[in-house]
Design an enzyme around this catalytic site. Structure first.
Site, PDB file in Angstrom:
ATOM      1  N   THR A  94       0.866  -1.174   0.000  1.00 52.31           N
ATOM      2  CA  THR A  94       0.000   0.000   0.000  1.00 52.31           C
ATOM      3  C   THR A  94       0.904   1.226   0.000  1.00 52.31           C
ATOM      4  O   THR A  94       1.593   1.501   0.993  1.00 52.31           O
ATOM      5  CB  THR A  94      -0.920   0.016   1.233  1.00 52.31           C
ATOM      6  OG1 THR A  94      -1.798  -1.109   1.174  1.00 52.31           O
ATOM      7  CG2 THR A  94      -1.751   1.295   1.261  1.00 52.31           C
ATOM      8  N   LYS A 169      -7.746   1.580  -2.601  1.00 53.70           N
ATOM      9  CA  LYS A 169      -7.364   1.191  -1.236  1.00 53.70           C
ATOM     10  C   LYS A 169      -7.417   2.387  -0.292  1.00 53.70           C
ATOM     11  O   LYS A 169      -7.978   2.289   0.809  1.00 53.70           O
ATOM     12  CB  LYS A 169      -5.955   0.585  -1.263  1.00 53.70           C
ATOM     13  CG  LYS A 169      -5.337   0.295   0.110  1.00 53.70           C
ATOM     14  CD  LYS A 169      -6.055  -0.818   0.849  1.00 53.70           C
ATOM     15  CE  LYS A 169      -5.492  -1.046   2.253  1.00 53.70           C
ATOM     16  NZ  LYS A 169      -4.181  -1.722   2.246  1.00 53.70           N
ATOM     17  N   LYS A 244      -0.904   5.441   8.462  1.00 53.91           N
ATOM     18  CA  LYS A 244      -0.190   5.441   7.173  1.00 53.91           C
ATOM     19  C   LYS A 244      -1.177   5.625   6.018  1.00 53.91           C
ATOM     20  O   LYS A 244      -0.960   6.451   5.121  1.00 53.91           O
ATOM     21  CB  LYS A 244       0.576   4.136   7.007  1.00 53.91           C
ATOM     22  CG  LYS A 244       1.171   3.937   5.611  1.00 53.91           C
ATOM     23  CD  LYS A 244       1.637   2.514   5.376  1.00 53.91           C
ATOM     24  CE  LYS A 244       1.974   2.285   3.907  1.00 53.91           C
ATOM     25  NZ  LYS A 244       2.339   0.881   3.622  1.00 53.91           N
TER      26      LYS A 244
END
Length: 293
Positions: A94, A169, A244
């Site tokens: 990611t 995502k 994050k």
């Protein structure tokens, strides 16, 4: 049988690699952790001495790395120089959308097909092979990778062109981060008002407050027995990892000139939670902060 170089055997990468081994593929893995390499070997995979040696002779390269800078360096230094013609690249990390698109563009310029294929489902999904893959890249590359993704996941969605997997995502996880704070606030308020937690769950989970953070990952012990709240917030997805992803969403929003005020507030909230020393707890542990314990 496909020869797969798997680079990055952490909490997510290792079980994903093991599932590929169990399906009969030749998995040659590399990680900086000797313990992870040993676990891969125990599962029937082949530990490599370097990322470059793992890539040499592979049909497919799968990467699962912490951040965009790691993806960039691994591809530039180890993957591009050592991959055979026709090797397919699948990055399951990611990372920021801009880096995903830049590395894919570099791959294309060198004659390689590349997919960005970040995952959702946490360590439990990685172990069980039930991850959701959000995939960006060309149709032909997606079709080539699909049989391998189906081994590691239960849901595989082709989101669009390069970078679309990363975009999906971070948008999804921005929703999740915001909704977890909202659900946690509701239970904290219910506690103050003397409303039984189970009663709130029974009502909200069947009415307009229903959402995944409520019904599948409830942040208080009891209503959803499988949620981390019932095991002292041992992480399936840590607060640090949520931060994050929220930071990546804000980076993308700034780049795209998008307005995401609640995403910004969620990122700030998780940043404070992590700075207080709670980054290793599950992201649903923000309930503890809101409850005051």
């Amino acid at each position: 049988m496909t020869i797969i170089a798997f680079i990055g055997l952490g909490n997510m990468g290792l079980p994903m690699a093991r599932n590929l081994v169990a399906a009969g593929h030749d998995v040659r893995g590399f990680d900086l952790s000797a313990d992870s390499l040993e676990k891969l070997e125990t599962a029937g995979g082949t530990p490599a001495s370097s990322a470059a040696s793992a890539v040499a002779g592979a049909d497919v390269v799968v990467t699962m790395l912490p951040a965009g800078k790691h993806v960039r360096s691994v591809y530039d230094e180890s993957v591009f120089p050592n991959a055979a013609a026709g090797t397919l690249f699948v990055d399951c990390s990611t990372i920021d959308v801009d880096t995903a698109r830049a590395v894919a563009s570099d791959a294309s310029a060198k004659g390689f097909a590349m997919l960005d294929a970040p995952v959702s489902g946490g360590t439990g999904g990685a172990e069980a092979g039930t991850l959701t893959f959000m995939v960006g890249g060309e149709d032909a590359a997606f079709a080539q990778a699909r049989p391998l993704l189906d081994i590691m996941g239960a849901t595989v969605v082709h989101a669009g062109a390069s970078g679309s997997g990363q975009a999906a995502k971070i948008c999804n996880n921005m929703v999740l981060g915001i909704s977890m704070i909202a659900v946690s606030e509701a239970f904290a308020l219910a506690d103050k008002l003397g409303l039984d937690r189970q009663k709130l769950f029974d009502i909200s989970s069947k009415s307009s407050g229903q959402c995944w953070a409520m019904t599948s990952y409830c942040p208080v012990p009891g209503p959803v027995p499988t949620s981390p709240a019932n095991r002292d917030y041992l992480p399936g997805f840590s607060a640090a990892m949520m931060l994050k992803d929220l930071d990546l969403a804000q980076q993308a929003a700034e780049s795209a000139k998008a307005t995401t005020p609640m995403g910004r507030k969620a990122a700030d909230f998780y940043a404070a939670f992590v700075e207080e020393g709670h980054g290793a707890l599950d992201f649903s542990a923000v309930f503890k902060k809101l409850r005051g314990n």
